[in-house]
Design a protein around this motif. Structure first.
Motif, short mmCIF file in Angstrom:
data_model
loop_
_atom_site.label_atom_id
_atom_site.label_comp_id
_atom_site.label_asym_id
_atom_site.label_seq_id
_atom_site.Cartn_x
_atom_site.Cartn_y
_atom_site.Cartn_z
N ASP A 32 0.83 -1.21 0.00
CA ASP A 32 0.00 0.00 0.00
C ASP A 32 0.86 1.26 0.00
N ARG A 33 1.98 1.23 0.69
CA ARG A 33 2.87 2.39 0.71
C ARG A 33 3.49 2.63 -0.66
N VAL A 34 3.83 1.55 -1.38
CA VAL A 34 4.40 1.69 -2.72
C VAL A 34 3.37 2.29 -3.67
N ILE A 35 2.14 1.80 -3.61
CA ILE A 35 1.06 2.34 -4.44
C ILE A 35 0.85 3.81 -4.13
N SER A 36 0.82 4.15 -2.86
CA SER A 36 0.61 5.53 -2.44
C SER A 36 1.71 6.44 -2.96
N LYS A 37 2.93 5.99 -2.88
CA LYS A 37 4.07 6.79 -3.35
C LYS A 37 4.01 7.01 -4.86
N LYS A 72 -5.21 5.56 -6.72
CA LYS A 72 -5.15 4.45 -5.76
C LYS A 72 -6.20 3.40 -6.06
N ARG A 73 -7.41 3.84 -6.37
CA ARG A 73 -8.50 2.90 -6.68
C ARG A 73 -8.15 2.08 -7.93
N ASN A 74 -7.63 2.74 -8.96
CA ASN A 74 -7.28 2.05 -10.20
C ASN A 74 -6.14 1.06 -9.99
N MET A 75 -5.14 1.45 -9.21
CA MET A 75 -4.00 0.56 -8.96
C MET A 75 -4.44 -0.68 -8.18
N LYS A 76 -5.31 -0.48 -7.18
CA LYS A 76 -5.79 -1.61 -6.40
C LYS A 76 -6.65 -2.54 -7.26
N ASP A 77 -7.51 -1.95 -8.11
CA ASP A 77 -8.33 -2.77 -9.00
C ASP A 77 -7.45 -3.55 -9.98
N LYS A 78 -6.42 -2.92 -10.50
CA LYS A 78 -5.52 -3.57 -11.44
C LYS A 78 -4.80 -4.74 -10.76
N GLU A 80 -5.86 -6.44 -8.12
CA GLU A 80 -6.84 -7.50 -7.78
C GLU A 80 -7.17 -8.32 -9.03
N ASN A 81 -7.26 -7.67 -10.18
CA ASN A 81 -7.59 -8.38 -11.42
C ASN A 81 -6.43 -9.22 -11.92
N SER A 82 -5.20 -8.82 -11.60
CA SER A 82 -4.04 -9.58 -12.07
C SER A 82 -3.81 -10.84 -11.24
N ASP A 83 -4.37 -10.91 -10.04
CA ASP A 83 -4.18 -12.10 -9.18
C ASP A 83 -5.01 -13.28 -9.63
#
Length: 83
Positions: A32-37, A72-78, A80-83
């Protein structure tokens, strides 16, 4: 003559320990910190290139917050979809 009673000190120590545990549990993960940065850097560059009016509900800070939340929302969705 003691200023504090033994029970008060014990209660204070237990309360402090509980608060420290709650703070530790709610800290963001490394991922989460990497995504935030990444999102902050991306949005900061994008907003600095915009011609933004300054007002109560507009301006660089407001645009940065919208961009950041969307990123942040787009990165988390991306992720989740890649897993």
């Amino acid at each position: 003559m003691a200023i504090y009673k033994k029970e008060e000190m014990l209660g204070f120590a237990v309360g402090l320990l509980i608060i420290m545990l709650l703070v530790w549990v709610t800290l963001p993960s490394e991922h989460d910190r990497v995504i935030s940065k990444k999102c902050y850097k991306t949005c900061k560059e994008a907003v600095s290139q915009m011609d933004v009016e300054t007002g109560m509900f507009s301006g660089p800070a407001y645009e940065l917050s919208i961009c950041y939340e969307t990123c942040k929302r787009n990165m988390k969705d991306k992720n989740e979809n890649s897993d």
